[in-house]
Structures are given as C-alpha cells and as structure tokens.
Design a protein around this motif. Structure first.
Motif, PDB file in Angstrom:
ATOM      1  N   ASN A 191      -4.295  43.647 -39.189  1.00  0.00           N
ATOM      2  CA  ASN A 191      -4.477  43.010 -37.889  1.00  0.00           C
ATOM      3  C   ASN A 191      -4.432  41.492 -38.025  1.00  0.00           C
ATOM      4  OD1 ASN A 191      -5.322  45.083 -35.653  1.00  0.00           O
ATOM      5  ND2 ASN A 191      -6.362  45.762 -37.522  1.00  0.00           N
ATOM      6  N   ASP A 192      -4.122  40.835 -36.919  1.00  0.00           N
ATOM      7  CA  ASP A 192      -4.034  39.379 -36.895  1.00  0.00           C
ATOM      8  C   ASP A 192      -5.411  38.778 -36.638  1.00  0.00           C
ATOM      9  OD1 ASP A 192      -3.418  36.735 -36.613  1.00  0.00           O
ATOM     10  OD2 ASP A 192      -2.075  36.979 -34.894  1.00  0.00           O
ATOM     11  N   GLY A 193      -5.985  38.158 -37.671  1.00  0.00           N
ATOM     12  CA  GLY A 193      -7.314  37.564 -37.564  1.00  0.00           C
ATOM     13  C   GLY A 193      -7.380  36.330 -36.696  1.00  0.00           C
ATOM     14  N   ALA A 194      -6.242  35.862 -36.182  1.00  0.00           N
ATOM     15  CA  ALA A 194      -6.224  34.738 -35.246  1.00  0.00           C
ATOM     16  C   ALA A 194      -6.390  35.195 -33.802  1.00  0.00           C
ATOM     17  CB  ALA A 194      -4.917  33.959 -35.382  1.00  0.00           C
ATOM     18  N   THR A 195      -6.493  36.503 -33.597  1.00  0.00           N
ATOM     19  CA  THR A 195      -6.599  37.048 -32.248  1.00  0.00           C
ATOM     20  C   THR A 195      -7.970  36.748 -31.649  1.00  0.00           C
ATOM     21  OG1 THR A 195      -5.114  38.852 -32.859  1.00  0.00           O
ATOM     22  CG2 THR A 195      -6.453  39.152 -30.873  1.00  0.00           C
ATOM     23  N   PRO A 196      -8.037  36.157 -30.456  1.00  0.00           N
ATOM     24  CA  PRO A 196      -9.340  35.920 -29.827  1.00  0.00           C
ATOM     25  C   PRO A 196     -10.064  37.232 -29.552  1.00  0.00           C
ATOM     26  CG  PRO A 196      -7.618  34.638 -28.745  1.00  0.00           C
ATOM     27  CD  PRO A 196      -6.927  35.598 -29.660  1.00  0.00           C
ATOM     28  N   ALA A 197     -11.376  37.230 -29.728  1.00  0.00           N
ATOM     29  CA  ALA A 197     -12.177  38.414 -29.435  1.00  0.00           C
ATOM     30  C   ALA A 197     -12.184  38.669 -27.931  1.00  0.00           C
ATOM     31  CB  ALA A 197     -13.596  38.220 -29.957  1.00  0.00           C
TER      32      ALA A 197
ATOM     33  N   ASP B 194     -10.530  50.204 -34.925  1.00  0.00           N
ATOM     34  CA  ASP B 194     -10.736  49.498 -33.655  1.00  0.00           C
ATOM     35  C   ASP B 194     -11.161  48.073 -34.008  1.00  0.00           C
ATOM     36  OD1 ASP B 194     -11.328  48.588 -31.152  1.00  0.00           O
ATOM     37  OD2 ASP B 194     -12.894  50.063 -30.718  1.00  0.00           O
ATOM     38  N   TYR B 195     -10.205  47.163 -33.985  1.00  0.00           N
ATOM     39  CA  TYR B 195     -10.403  45.784 -34.457  1.00  0.00           C
ATOM     40  C   TYR B 195     -11.132  44.974 -33.387  1.00  0.00           C
ATOM     41  CZ  TYR B 195      -8.924  41.748 -37.363  1.00  0.00           C
ATOM     42  OH  TYR B 195      -8.862  40.655 -38.197  1.00  0.00           O
ATOM     43  N   ILE B 196     -12.234  44.334 -33.754  1.00  0.00           N
ATOM     44  CA  ILE B 196     -13.079  43.604 -32.806  1.00  0.00           C
ATOM     45  C   ILE B 196     -12.914  42.095 -32.972  1.00  0.00           C
ATOM     46  CG2 ILE B 196     -15.456  43.207 -32.062  1.00  0.00           C
ATOM     47  CD1 ILE B 196     -16.045  46.086 -33.143  1.00  0.00           C
ATOM     48  N   ASN B 197     -13.030  41.609 -34.197  1.00  0.00           N
ATOM     49  CA  ASN B 197     -12.816  40.196 -34.530  1.00  0.00           C
ATOM     50  C   ASN B 197     -13.738  39.262 -33.745  1.00  0.00           C
ATOM     51  OD1 ASN B 197     -11.407  38.443 -36.262  1.00  0.00           O
ATOM     52  ND2 ASN B 197     -10.061  37.765 -34.614  1.00  0.00           N
ATOM     53  N   ASP B 198     -15.043  39.547 -33.805  1.00  0.00           N
ATOM     54  CA  ASP B 198     -16.018  38.684 -33.137  1.00  0.00           C
ATOM     55  C   ASP B 198     -15.834  37.231 -33.562  1.00  0.00           C
ATOM     56  OD1 ASP B 198     -17.360  40.575 -31.592  1.00  0.00           O
ATOM     57  OD2 ASP B 198     -18.640  41.184 -33.265  1.00  0.00           O
ATOM     58  N   THR B 199     -16.034  36.326 -32.630  1.00  0.00           N
ATOM     59  CA  THR B 199     -15.753  34.907 -32.847  1.00  0.00           C
ATOM     60  C   THR B 199     -16.668  34.305 -33.912  1.00  0.00           C
ATOM     61  OG1 THR B 199     -15.050  34.694 -30.556  1.00  0.00           O
ATOM     62  CG2 THR B 199     -15.587  32.659 -31.729  1.00  0.00           C
ATOM     63  N   LEU B 200     -16.083  33.496 -34.786  1.00  0.00           N
ATOM     64  CA  LEU B 200     -16.831  32.719 -35.771  1.00  0.00           C
ATOM     65  C   LEU B 200     -17.011  31.297 -35.256  1.00  0.00           C
ATOM     66  CD1 LEU B 200     -15.303  33.649 -39.255  1.00  0.00           C
ATOM     67  CD2 LEU B 200     -17.689  33.876 -38.605  1.00  0.00           C
ATOM     68  N   GLU B 201     -18.218  30.785 -35.343  1.00  0.00           N
ATOM     69  CA  GLU B 201     -18.446  29.406 -34.899  1.00  0.00           C
ATOM     70  C   GLU B 201     -17.771  28.405 -35.826  1.00  0.00           C
ATOM     71  OE1 GLU B 201     -22.510  28.492 -34.260  1.00  0.00           O
ATOM     72  OE2 GLU B 201     -22.832  30.112 -32.804  1.00  0.00           O
TER      73      GLU B 201
ATOM     74  N   ILE C 284      -7.738  31.785 -39.103  1.00  0.00           N
ATOM     75  CA  ILE C 284      -8.602  32.923 -38.794  1.00  0.00           C
ATOM     76  C   ILE C 284      -9.726  32.459 -37.874  1.00  0.00           C
ATOM     77  CG2 ILE C 284     -10.057  34.739 -39.744  1.00  0.00           C
ATOM     78  CD1 ILE C 284      -7.054  34.922 -40.441  1.00  0.00           C
ATOM     79  N   THR C 285      -9.849  33.104 -36.719  1.00  0.00           N
ATOM     80  CA  THR C 285     -10.833  32.675 -35.724  1.00  0.00           C
ATOM     81  C   THR C 285     -12.047  33.586 -35.650  1.00  0.00           C
ATOM     82  OG1 THR C 285      -9.714  33.937 -33.989  1.00  0.00           O
ATOM     83  CG2 THR C 285      -9.021  31.647 -34.306  1.00  0.00           C
ATOM     84  N   GLY C 286     -11.970  34.775 -36.241  1.00  0.00           N
ATOM     85  CA  GLY C 286     -13.052  35.738 -36.069  1.00  0.00           C
ATOM     86  C   GLY C 286     -13.557  36.320 -37.371  1.00  0.00           C
ATOM     87  N   ARG C 287     -14.499  37.237 -37.234  1.00  0.00           N
ATOM     88  CA  ARG C 287     -15.143  37.862 -38.389  1.00  0.00           C
ATOM     89  C   ARG C 287     -14.302  38.983 -38.991  1.00  0.00           C
ATOM     90  NH1 ARG C 287     -20.379  36.192 -38.612  1.00  0.00           N
ATOM     91  NH2 ARG C 287     -21.216  35.241 -36.714  1.00  0.00           N
ATOM     92  N   ARG C 288     -13.246  39.365 -38.319  1.00  0.00           N
ATOM     93  CA  ARG C 288     -12.355  40.440 -38.755  1.00  0.00           C
ATOM     94  C   ARG C 288     -13.099  41.777 -38.839  1.00  0.00           C
ATOM     95  NH1 ARG C 288     -10.745  40.091 -43.700  1.00  0.00           N
ATOM     96  NH2 ARG C 288     -12.538  38.840 -44.326  1.00  0.00           N
ATOM     97  N   ASN C 289     -14.152  41.912 -38.064  1.00  0.00           N
ATOM     98  CA  ASN C 289     -14.922  43.152 -38.060  1.00  0.00           C
ATOM     99  C   ASN C 289     -14.239  44.205 -37.194  1.00  0.00           C
ATOM    100  OD1 ASN C 289     -15.673  41.246 -35.990  1.00  0.00           O
ATOM    101  ND2 ASN C 289     -17.307  42.647 -35.379  1.00  0.00           N
ATOM    102  N   TYR C 290     -14.617  45.445 -37.384  1.00  0.00           N
ATOM    103  CA  TYR C 290     -13.945  46.562 -36.720  1.00  0.00           C
ATOM    104  C   TYR C 290     -14.859  47.776 -36.723  1.00  0.00           C
ATOM    105  CZ  TYR C 290     -13.309  47.857 -41.591  1.00  0.00           C
ATOM    106  OH  TYR C 290     -13.551  48.167 -42.903  1.00  0.00           O
TER     107      TYR C 290
END
Length: 579
Positions: free
Chosen positions: A231-237, A274-281, A288-294
């Motif tokens: 998955n693309d970790g640059a995707t906004p949550a 199910d890719y979530i990618n919660d936002t990283l401050e 990479i904008t998110g935690r890459r969590n799923y």
C-alpha cells in the motif's frame, strides 16, 4: 456505493515524479486518475451489441475465434461470455478495472511477466466503453505453481540484485526442469513484494517490482495478491483510505481480488488487508504520512463477489485460495488445535463459503515462517499453508554474508505446488540449499559451548536477558529445526540403531539468535532496542542422546512419503559455517 472524498490528494507515481491535485472526487473517479491505461490493450473485431444500461462490454477470443462461457467481472457483478464470445456488464465501475477468469486449457496472453487478464476503465461510470481480452490455448491439466511470499524489495542490503540474480536463477532452473517434463509453470506471489516504508526514501515502489521481474527475465506468468506493505504510505487517512492506498498496486498488478482456472483447479486471490494509515504528527520517512497500520479482514464486497465466483464451480473441484495474512494458526506447536488468525467474523464467513468444497487449500505469507495447519476432516476439508519469506528476515542475515534465514529458522525459499488433475502435492524448497535438504540439526553440546564462550553472545544475553541462554541446556541433547513440518509426517532420531523419543518444544532458534539477533543488536550498538526484548519462540524438536560422541541419524518423511536423511557426527561444534 460510491462515496465522495473531499479535497482528496491524488498521487500518480511514475518513478516518483508526483503530481498533486486537490479535488472533490468519487472513489471511481479517483481510480481513473491513477489508472489511466488499460492493462489489456487488445482490440477485437468480433461484434458486440450492448443493451440499455450496459457500461462495459467486450469479447474474449482465441486465435480470432470467440470463447464462450468465460467468467467476466468488475469485482461486484459477474457474468459469462455468450456463444459469440461477448460479455455485457451494467457496471458502476466501483473498482478500477474489469477482469476475466481464465478457463481451463487457456492462458491470458502476456507481453511481459504479467498476464493480461484485466483492463482498466478509462471512461466515467455512466459512460459505455469496450474492453476486449485475448487467450491462448495451453494444456495445463498437469501444471506447477511456485508460491513466493514476502520478497520485500526496498533497494537496500543488495536485495534487488540477490533476488533478481541467484534467486530468480534458482526458479529458472526449477521451471526448466518442469518444462522438460511438459509441465507448464506459474507463480503466485502472496504479497509484500515491496516495502511501503521505503517507497519514497529508496525510490522503489510496487511498480518497480514489476520492472525488476521483467529485467530479470522472470520465467513464468506472475500472479499477485496484495500485502500490507504493498500500500501507498503517502495516502491520507480517512474514509476510503484502504481503496486509495491500493491504487498504485492495482495499476501495476491489477485487481485486489480475482480468480483463474488452471487445469482442474480453481484459484482464488483475495485481499485480507484493510489499510488504515492513521496520521503521524511527525513523519520520519520521506513521503510517508501515516503509521501504515491496518486490520486483517476480508471486506464484505469481496466475500459477496466470491459467492458469485464460486456459484458455477463444482464441489468436487479443488479450490486454492491465496491471501497475504494466514487464515489459521496452531494454538500449540504440536499441531493439535488451531485458531483463526485474521478478524474472526469475516474469516468464519470465508470458511462457510468454502465448506461445501471437498478439497480446499489456502496459501499465505506475512509471518515469514513455514507452517501448515489442517482442519479436522469432520469440520472441513481445508489445509492452510503459510509460506516462509523469500527475503528471510528482511534480507538482514544475507547482508552479513550469511544465508537468508526466517525468524523460525526456515531458510528463505518457496513452495512448489504440483498438480495432476485433482492430485495435489507440495514441497518446500530453499533458495540457498540443495533440494534434498529439509532441516537443520545441532549437537546441543556444541551450542552450549558456543553460548558459554562466545564474547558477542555473552554481550547480547547481558543486554537481552529474556532470551534463552543455551549454555544452561542439559548435556547430550539433539535439536532439529524442520523447515516444513507437517503433522502428517514422521521425524525419527536414532542413536546406535535405537530410536530416541522426540518431543516438540517452543524455544528460540539458536541459529537465528546468533545470525540475526546478535548482528542486529551488538554489531549495530542496539543494546536497548525494545522491539528485541521479547524472545521469538518457535517450534523445534529435540531428543536426548545417551552419549556425547555417538553419531545420530535423523530421518524426516513427509506427508507424501518422501524421506530425507542426514547423519549428525558428534561431537559437533556450533559455528555459523553450519549455515
């Protein structure tokens, strides 16, 4: 149902030249923005006559002639080609593409490693378009599938060169032998071909994997399932993140779920990420904008599609289902009980859909370990195969001049699945070992001495005291690490003609401790790495010998009666040369 994403950021990736657009788009239009070129560009001259409401139609042909009865789907609606080879779908184009299920005795044509079984939509959801497919005939009643998992290419530790060099060469040797026997071969990659964390920092994304395969002249058609790292970790949550993060993958490898018939087997490919990618401050990796969590689960959309896909498949047909995360896991390492691995509700629904079928095999990766779990026959005829990672432990042991080793001690390898009609067989093969080798065996007296006297090992155990200190192991034990243990197989350990009692234990693999843990902690001054504090324990087999110097015979007979033997001459020192 279409959903609107306000101010969505669309990223089109072409060797990391990114164009950003701030738009309000539906999920369908978002897919169009990324996937603008159809994978199948074949144009047929056969006629189609789309009726009212049809948004996509086309033909499936072989050698200029129509092929009837071919299943065609957009991931929601499912239809079949008529006697003129034509199909018609009233598609809402909620996915980026339409795809075919290749019938037995055929293959989709291909110009590179990817078979052209899908075509990307290029028109809006309410506009009609024509998309055609071309097949070629092949006798694949007998065939073989090479299952790979977790290649994890990231442009680091020489991973691309190792995989595309000696590893692909090994696969070419395998395919050459199969071809000489008249057996066509295919490859199924079980996800995580790339590593999302490094897409931007190392300039290697999922589309580069396809380029690597082509440059290496990979010898078979390459089917894929999606892993969490694809998955693309640059995707906004936010709403629809899982779909949006999958778009670069879908552009490169096609739909997230689909099926094919090869010989007498129906192959299904599912996405249980199910890719979530919660936002990283404060993101620490470029791009990479998110935690890459799923979450691990099957969406209702694909389970609904699967029911339609299987509607015309006989219960006697062997069904092979590929996914990234394993469906089942042992409760205990003796294989006596199992548990569902992903989210339980959707996993049970999948099992319910598959239950009528008499011969079901599921294949997965993700865990970087080798494991087979058989459901009790009174419950369901299903065997779950979890395949060791092709990268071993993320290429790290190979980077220090050793062989690639997974956390459970299994060498990096692949599963060779051979099919003759409905007769299915499989075997694990290591990339860096002879075909007839299936286990490690250690004289634990030698391991005991190494752990007691090696300075780096003593430093590691001081900083990571929860890991087992094998200098305390009792005298004269033999440990065996079986690479592809099956509860239906037989392991025998014999000393002076006498068979020794064998027990299963759950402990750290001493070879992994030395080759991975010591080198990734002491060598790199990682003496307080919290991620390494908890020991990684896996299945091992052990027997107690009566003497410290008598040779020991070890024999492993697999489910199919294939026997592998080895003699452990003792006393045997424990060294990394044992790799």
């Amino acid at each position: 149902m279409q959903k609107s994403f306000q101010k969505a950021t669309i990223i089109t990736i072409n060797h990391f030249e990114m164009k950003l657009y701030k738009l309000s788009l539906t999920a369908t239009a978002l897919a169009f923005a990324v996937a603008v070129n159809a994978q199948s560009t074949f144009k047929s001259s056969l006629p189609v006559k789309p009726g009212k409401g049809v948004t996509v139609a086309g033909t499936v042909e072989c050698d200029g002639k129509p092929v009837a009865g071919v299943t065609v789907s957009d991931g929601y609606e499912v239809t079949k080609t008529d006697k003129k080879g034509a199909y018609y779908l009233k598609s809402k184009k909620q996915n980026p593409q339409v795809f075919i299920t290749t019938p037995s005795g055929y293959e989709a044509v291909r110009e590179d490693v990817m078979p052209q079984f899908w075509a990307d939509f290029t028109m809006p959801a309410d506009k009609y378009e024509r998309l055609d497919f071309c097949l070629k005939k092949t006798d694949n009643k007998k065939h073989a599938v090479i299952f790979l998992a977790d290649i994890h290419l990231a442009n680091e530790r020489n991973d691309v060169d190792i995989f595309s060099g000696p590893y692909v060469d090994r696969i070419k040797e395998e395919v050459s032998k199969l071809k000489a026997a008249g057996i066509p071969a295919y490859t199924i990659n079980l996800g995580d071909g790339s590593w999302d964390l490094y897409w931007y920092a190392h300039q290697y994304s999922i589309n580069d994997l396809r380029g690597t395969l082509n440059e290496a002249d990979y010898p078979t058609a390459f089917f894929n399932v999606m892993g969490n790292h694809d998955n693309d970790g640059a995707t906004p949550a936010g709403e629809g993140a899982d779909f949006r993060a999958s778009l670069p993958y879908q552009k490169t490898f096609g739909p997230r779920y689909y099926s094919h018939n090869i010989g007498d087997v129906h192959y299904v490919f599912l996405d249980n990420i199910d890719y979530i990618n919660d936002t990283l401050e404060n993101p620490s990796y470029p791009g990479i904008t998110g935690r890459r969590n799923y979450k691990e689960n099957f969406t209702q959309d694909q389970l609904d599609w699967l029911r339609k896909d299987l509607a015309g498949v006989s219960y006697d047909t062997p069904v092979v289902v590929s996914m990234h995360c394993p469906l089942l896991r042992w409760k205990k390492n003796d294989g006596s009980a199992y548990r569902l691995k992903p989210e339980e509700t959707s996993s049970r629904e999948l099992l319910s859909i598959l239950k009528p079928y008499k011969n079901v095999h599921t294949f997965s990766g993700h865990s970087h370990r080798q494991c087979i779990v058989r459901m009790p026959e009174e419950e369901q005829n299903l065997a779950d195969h979890n395949i060791s990672g092709a990268c071993g432990s993320w290429w790290r042991t190979r980077a220090t001049a050793l062989k690639n080793l997974c956390p459970d001690g299994t060498p990096a390898g692949y599963e060779l699945f051979t099919v003759d009609g409905s007769d299915l067989k499989w075997e694990h093969k290591a990339f860096e070992y002879p075909e007839d080798r299936q286990f490690y065996a250690w004289d634990m007296n030698g391991v005991k001495d190494y752990f007691a006297n090696n300075r780096e090992m003593r430093a590691f155990l001081k900083n990571y005291p929860k890991w087992t200190d094998y200098s305390d192991v009792p005298e004269n034990y033999i440990y065996v690490n079986l690479w592809a243990w099956d509860p239906e197989g037989t392991l025998k350990i014999t000393e002076n003609g006498k068979e020794l009692p064998v027990e299963i234990v759950t402990e750290e693999n001493p070879l992994y401790t030395v080759s991975y843990m010591v080198r990734n902690t002491i060598w790199l001054n990682q003496v307080e790495n919290k991620g390494y504090q908890k020991p990684r324990k896996f299945q091992l087999f052990r027997a107690k010998a009566s003497t410290p110097d008598a040779p020991v015979e070890i024999s492993w007979t697999d489910f199919f009666g294939n026997e592998t033997k080895s003699t452990l001459d003792r006393p045997a020192p424990f060294t990394l040369e044992a790799l």
